[in-house]
Design an enzyme around this catalytic site. Structure first.
Site, PDB file in Angstrom:
ATOM      1  CB  THR A 107      14.527  17.733  37.109  1.00 57.29           C
ATOM      2  OG1 THR A 107      14.155  18.962  37.746  1.00 57.29           O
ATOM      3  CG2 THR A 107      15.641  18.008  36.120  1.00 57.29           C
ATOM      4  CG  ASN A 108      15.183  12.219  37.445  1.00 56.22           C
ATOM      5  OD1 ASN A 108      16.011  11.480  36.935  1.00 56.22           O
ATOM      6  ND2 ASN A 108      15.458  12.987  38.479  1.00 56.22           N
TER       7      ASN A 108
ATOM      8  CG  ASP B  54      10.579  23.917  39.415  1.00 56.69           C
ATOM      9  OD1 ASP B  54      10.256  22.921  40.076  1.00 56.69           O
ATOM     10  OD2 ASP B  54      10.787  25.034  39.930  1.00 56.69           O
TER      11      ASP B  54
ATOM     12  CE  LYS C  78      10.622  25.783  43.313  1.00 53.15           C
ATOM     13  NZ  LYS C  78       9.990  24.664  42.636  1.00 53.15           N
TER      14      LYS C  78
ATOM     15  CG  HIS D  80       5.896  22.955  41.967  1.00 54.16           C
ATOM     16  ND1 HIS D  80       6.065  22.254  43.135  1.00 54.16           N
ATOM     17  CD2 HIS D  80       7.146  23.210  41.506  1.00 54.16           C
ATOM     18  CE1 HIS D  80       7.352  22.089  43.371  1.00 54.16           C
ATOM     19  NE2 HIS D  80       8.032  22.655  42.408  1.00 54.16           N
TER      20      HIS D  80
ATOM     21  CE1 TYR E 229      18.887  25.480  47.565  1.00 51.66           C
ATOM     22  CE2 TYR E 229      16.694  26.408  47.904  1.00 51.66           C
ATOM     23  CZ  TYR E 229      17.512  25.418  47.396  1.00 51.66           C
ATOM     24  OH  TYR E 229      16.958  24.378  46.700  1.00 51.66           O
TER      25      TYR E 229
ATOM     26  CB  SER F 176      10.540  20.522  46.153  1.00 55.70           C
ATOM     27  OG  SER F 176      10.031  21.759  45.717  1.00 55.70           O
ATOM     28  CB  ALA F 177      13.356  16.640  46.103  1.00 57.10           C
ATOM     29  CB  CYS F 178       8.402  14.301  44.252  1.00 58.04           C
ATOM     30  SG  CYS F 178       8.331  14.429  46.043  1.00 58.04           S
TER      31      CYS F 178
ATOM     32  NE  ARG G 123      11.493  25.367  47.591  1.00 62.85           N
ATOM     33  CZ  ARG G 123      10.605  24.634  48.236  1.00 62.85           C
ATOM     34  NH1 ARG G 123       9.809  25.182  49.149  1.00 62.85           N
ATOM     35  NH2 ARG G 123      10.470  23.349  47.975  1.00 62.85           N
TER      36      ARG G 123
ATOM     37  CB  ALA H 168      23.999  19.172  45.933  1.00 59.41           C
ATOM     38  NE  ARG H 169      17.687  21.883  44.625  1.00 58.58           N
ATOM     39  CZ  ARG H 169      16.374  21.779  44.394  1.00 58.58           C
ATOM     40  NH1 ARG H 169      15.891  21.961  43.185  1.00 58.58           N
ATOM     41  NH2 ARG H 169      15.557  21.457  45.368  1.00 58.58           N
TER      42      ARG H 169
HETATM   43  P1  GDP Z   1      12.219  17.584  41.295  1.00 58.89           P
HETATM   44  O1  GDP Z   1      12.814  18.370  42.398  1.00 58.89           O
HETATM   45  O2  GDP Z   1      10.744  17.375  41.466  1.00 58.89           O
HETATM   46  O3  GDP Z   1      12.575  18.126  39.954  1.00 58.89           O
HETATM   47  O4  GDP Z   1      12.814  16.095  41.384  1.00 58.89           O
HETATM   48  P2  GDP Z   1      14.032  15.377  40.602  1.00 58.89           P
HETATM   49  O5  GDP Z   1      13.633  14.891  39.258  1.00 58.89           O
HETATM   50  O6  GDP Z   1      15.231  16.233  40.671  1.00 58.89           O
HETATM   51  O7  GDP Z   1      14.222  14.095  41.505  1.00 58.89           O
HETATM   52  C1  GDP Z   1      14.366  14.178  42.905  1.00 58.89           C
HETATM   53  C2  GDP Z   1      14.865  12.877  43.440  1.00 58.89           C
HETATM   54  O8  GDP Z   1      13.942  11.830  43.133  1.00 58.89           O
HETATM   55  C3  GDP Z   1      16.193  12.466  42.833  1.00 58.89           C
HETATM   56  O9  GDP Z   1      16.999  11.921  43.847  1.00 58.89           O
HETATM   57  C4  GDP Z   1      15.824  11.411  41.837  1.00 58.89           C
HETATM   58  O10 GDP Z   1      16.856  10.472  41.650  1.00 58.89           O
HETATM   59  C5  GDP Z   1      14.575  10.763  42.439  1.00 58.89           C
HETATM   60  N1  GDP Z   1      13.666  10.254  41.404  1.00 58.89           N
HETATM   61  C6  GDP Z   1      13.197  10.927  40.321  1.00 58.89           C
HETATM   62  N2  GDP Z   1      12.410  10.143  39.548  1.00 58.89           N
HETATM   63  C7  GDP Z   1      12.362   8.935  40.158  1.00 58.89           C
HETATM   64  C8  GDP Z   1      11.707   7.686  39.848  1.00 58.89           C
HETATM   65  O11 GDP Z   1      11.000   7.523  38.852  1.00 58.89           O
HETATM   66  N3  GDP Z   1      11.889   6.677  40.749  1.00 58.89           N
HETATM   67  C9  GDP Z   1      12.660   6.809  41.854  1.00 58.89           C
HETATM   68  N4  GDP Z   1      12.782   5.761  42.662  1.00 58.89           N
HETATM   69  N5  GDP Z   1      13.302   7.962  42.168  1.00 58.89           N
HETATM   70  C10 GDP Z   1      13.155   9.011  41.344  1.00 58.89           C
HETATM   71  P1  PGA Z   2      12.497  22.090  43.344  1.00 53.45           P
HETATM   72  O1  PGA Z   2      12.578  23.607  43.777  1.00 53.45           O
HETATM   73  O2  PGA Z   2      12.987  21.306  44.523  1.00 53.45           O
HETATM   74  O3  PGA Z   2      11.035  21.887  43.083  1.00 53.45           O
HETATM   75  O4  PGA Z   2      13.355  21.865  42.143  1.00 53.45           O
HETATM   76  C1  PGA Z   2      13.705  24.371  43.833  1.00 53.45           C
HETATM   77  C2  PGA Z   2      13.837  25.054  45.179  1.00 53.45           C
HETATM   78  O5  PGA Z   2      14.037  24.367  46.194  1.00 53.45           O
HETATM   79  O6  PGA Z   2      13.764  26.264  45.195  1.00 53.45           O
HETATM   80 MN    MN Z   3      13.553  19.914  39.693  1.00 52.86          MN
END
Ligand code: GDP
Ligand code: PGA
Ligand code: MN
Length: 614
Positions: free
Chosen positions: A284-285, A304, A237, A257, A228, A279-281, A88, A396-397
């Site tokens: 999804t996990n 999300d 978004k 979000h 993207y 994002s990326a925190c 983004r 990468a997604r």
């Molecule tokens: P989203 O973009 O918020 O959905 O985040 P993701 O679930 O895709 O995770 C983003 C990054 O954070 C990935 O590289 C995961 O491996 C990492 N991550 C997610 N959950 C955890 C966690 O509980 N601990 C740690 N150390 N890393 C995590």
């Molecule tokens: P995310 O958002 O990183 O919160 O999954 C997707 C995006 O970058 O558009």
């Molecule tokens: Mn996500």
């Protein structure tokens, strides 16, 4: 429905004669955009399987998609973006409200009439030589009380194929728009790469110049120059957060979000939690967590975006407006997120900027503990474990239908969603923010959200790892003034029964221990934190009151069988007032940016915190 209309689009009569609809608003919109962007063809997207096959065949032919031949990834494709179009672009994202004040300090603002002039310039002839696709879509349920429609016009077939995974699109949606003569958000997207006659296309057309523009008052989206996900799949978004947040302010609900997770305790009691992380925190996990504690069951509703409405009985109800995952691939693996891997393994996915394996599959860092001996990296270069660069881009997604999730909650399909019992706010913090803290009450919880902070990630352009405030994880997504947004959070709760307001928690999976590594094992082991949260809801878990809220006593957090040293556990959960004294200075600086629009109740929370950590 007539599928493709091959025509050099001209006057409105020709377009209308060949369109699968007589909805005048839609015909006017399509005609206006066709006349502005002058595509070679118009294709009305019906969302069918045959259409998807046809589009993906064409994308393979064009070199945009690579068909995966490995049986591990059935009916799936890999795409590789231009190396300059991987995330983004917040610096090119605009909120064009009539008044600058209404965009607030967190957004880039341009006067709407000036922006309209700029856009009519860049979109002029932008689709020349290309097909213009018209995608009717709905965010949330088609059967919702007040369905939220959109129509995305795009010149990218990759966007059409991805939108089919991410949202409910096509003929059924169009029928419903006609039946209700409904309002739809007009959303225009072009990769900004017109083709001259005879000019050969590139696999990933885009433009160096990018505009991701929102007109919150008229509820319009215009996106130019990028293919993207977050810039181009406009239901996500742009609509479900930026435009929807403005709708939500006007209509008394929240567009957030957040993930939605259903947890069932060994006693068979179910709860619904949502969690806002930048994002990326880890959204999804968390959404796809596989509980590590005996007897606990997790089911997901979304990973999300969450729309929250005060319900009839004074409770908060939550739905996921999306239909797919657009998940960060790196770090997603069989050992960290088996539920995501199982959903991906069912196929029907599009992978962007992952590496290719020699047997026609994809790979990314963290998918398996050991990398394959040889790969083709996301830039098309030969790669071995000795290579200096990662094989997959850090952002990468995977784009995968949500209904392929084994642990999908039945309530995902319920148009009125689920009752929310708890809200978690979290980010990536090396220091200061402990593993889990419970807010004293709703207003204190809003303070957690208002001061949420995180180190930046690869999900957006710019430096990675710098600390920034990210209110409710919505910094890049609030479609109006950030102070008004916080005020809306304060006010929306007046619609709810105070007894039924969700409890609010602050979490941080990323705090470093004294050895400099992340202290808490995280991922599936976050179950242990969720267990404490549920037990707090039930009134059975012990907590200590600290200056920043309630934290688990050392015994209250179930760490049985967990590989963690006493030191690491302490480093993860301890509140250190000296760190919070430093934090206060940063929060002061942050709040000063809001000016007049910061709600008093939030300022009051800061003063209370100040006196408690003094
Ligand atoms: P989203 O973009 O918020 O959905 O985040 P993701 O679930 O895709 O995770 C983003 C990054 O954070 C990935 O590289 C995961 O491996 C990492 N991550 C997610 N959950 C955890 C966690 O509980 N601990 C740690 N150390 N890393 C995590
Ligand atoms: P995310 O958002 O990183 O919160 O999954 C997707 C995006 O970058 O558009
Ligand atoms: Mn996500």
């Amino acid at each position: 429905m007539v599928n493709t209309v091959a025509t050099a689009p001209g006057d409105s009569a020709t377009i209308a004669a060949e369109a699968p609809t007589d909805n005048q608003k839609l015909l006017d919109f399509v005609t206006e955009i066709a006349q502005l962007t002058t595509p070679d063809r118009i294709h009305w997207v019906d969302g069918s399987e045959q259409e998807y096959t046809q589009l993906t065949d064409e994308l393979v032919e064009a070199g945009t998609l690579t068909r995966l031949t490995s049986p591990d990834f059935p009916n799936s494709f890999a795409a590789f973006s231009d190396p300059a179009d991987v995330a983004r672009v917040e610096s090119r994202t605009f909120i064009c409200s009539e008044q600058e004040r209404d965009a607030g300090f967190t957004n880039n603002w341009v006067d709407p009439s000036e922006m309209r002039q700029t856009l009519s310039g860049v979109f002029d002839g932008a689709m020349r030589g290309r097909t213009m696709y018209v995608i009717p879509f709905v965010m949330g349920h088609l059967e919702a009380e007040d369905p939220k429609f959109g129509v995305e016009i795009t010149d990218s077939a990759y966007v059409v194929a991805s939108m089919r995974i991410m949202a409910r699109i096509g003929a059924d949606v169009l029928r419903k728009i006609e039946e209700l003569d409904a309002f739809f958000v007009p959303a225009v997207h072009s990769v900004g790469a017109p083709l001259e006659p005879g000019q050969e296309d590139v696999p990933w057309p885009c433009n160096e110049e990018k505009y991701i523009v929102h007109f919150p008052e008229t509820r319009e989206i215009w996106s130019y120059g990028s293919g993207y996900g977050g810039n181009a799949l406009l239901g996500k978004k742009c609509y479900a957060l930026r435009i929807a947040s403005a709708m939500a302010r006007d209509e008394g609900w929240l567009a957030e979000h957040m993930v939605i997770l259903k947890l069932t305790s060994p006693q068979g009691r179910s709860y619904h939690l949502s969690a806002a992380f930048p994002s990326a925190c880890g959204k999804t996990n968390l959404a796809l967590i596989d509980p590590t504690l005996e007897g606990w069951k997790a089911e997901t509703l979304g990973d999300d975006i969450t729309w929250i409405r005060p319900g009839k009985d004074g409770e908060f109800r939550a739905i996921n407006p999306e239909a797919g995952y657009f998940g960060v691939a790196p770090g997603t693996g069989w050992h960290t997120n088996a539920n995501a891997m199982r959903a991906i393994a069912k196929g029907n996915s599009i992978f962007t900027n992952c590496a290719l394996t020699d047997d026609g599959g994809v790979w990314w860092e963290g998918m398996t503990e050991e990398p394959p001996a040889h790969l083709t990296d996301w830039k098309g270069n030969s790669w071995t474990p000795d290579s200096a660069e990662p094989a997959a881009h850090p952002n990468a997604r995977f784009c995968t239908p949500i209904d392929q999730t084994d642990m999908l909650a039945d309530e995902y399909f319920a148009p009125d969603g689920v009752k929310l019992d708890a809200i978690l706010f979290g980010g990536r913090r090396k220091t200061t923010v402990p593993l889990v803290t419970q807010a004293r009450d709703w207003n204190h919880g809003i303070f957690y959200g208002a001061t949420l902070s995180s180190e930046t990630t690869a999900a957006a352009e710019g430096a990675v790892g710098t600390l920034r405030r990210d209110p409710m994880a919505m910094l890049p997504f609030i479609g109006y003034d950030a102070g008004d947004y916080l005020k809306h959070w304060v006010e929306v709760s007046s619609e709810a029964d105070p007894e039924k307001l969700p409890a609010i928690f602050l979490v941080n999976w990323f705090r470093r221990g004294r050895d400099g590594t992340i202290a808490w094992p995280g991922f599936a082991e976050n179950t242990r934190v969720l267990k404490w949260i549920i037990e707090r809801l039930e009134g059975t878990a012990e907590a200590v009151e600290t200056p920043i809220g309630f934290t688990p006593t050392p015994d209250a957090l179930d760490v049985e069988g967990l590989e963690i040293t006493q030191e690491e556990l302490e480093d993860a959960i301890t509140v250190r007032p000296e760190e919070w004294r430093t934090e206060l200075e940063d929060i002061d600086a942050w709040f000063s940016r809001f000016g007049e629009s910061l709600p008093q109740s939030i300022q009051d929370e800061l003063e209370e915190l100040r006196s408690r950590v003094a």
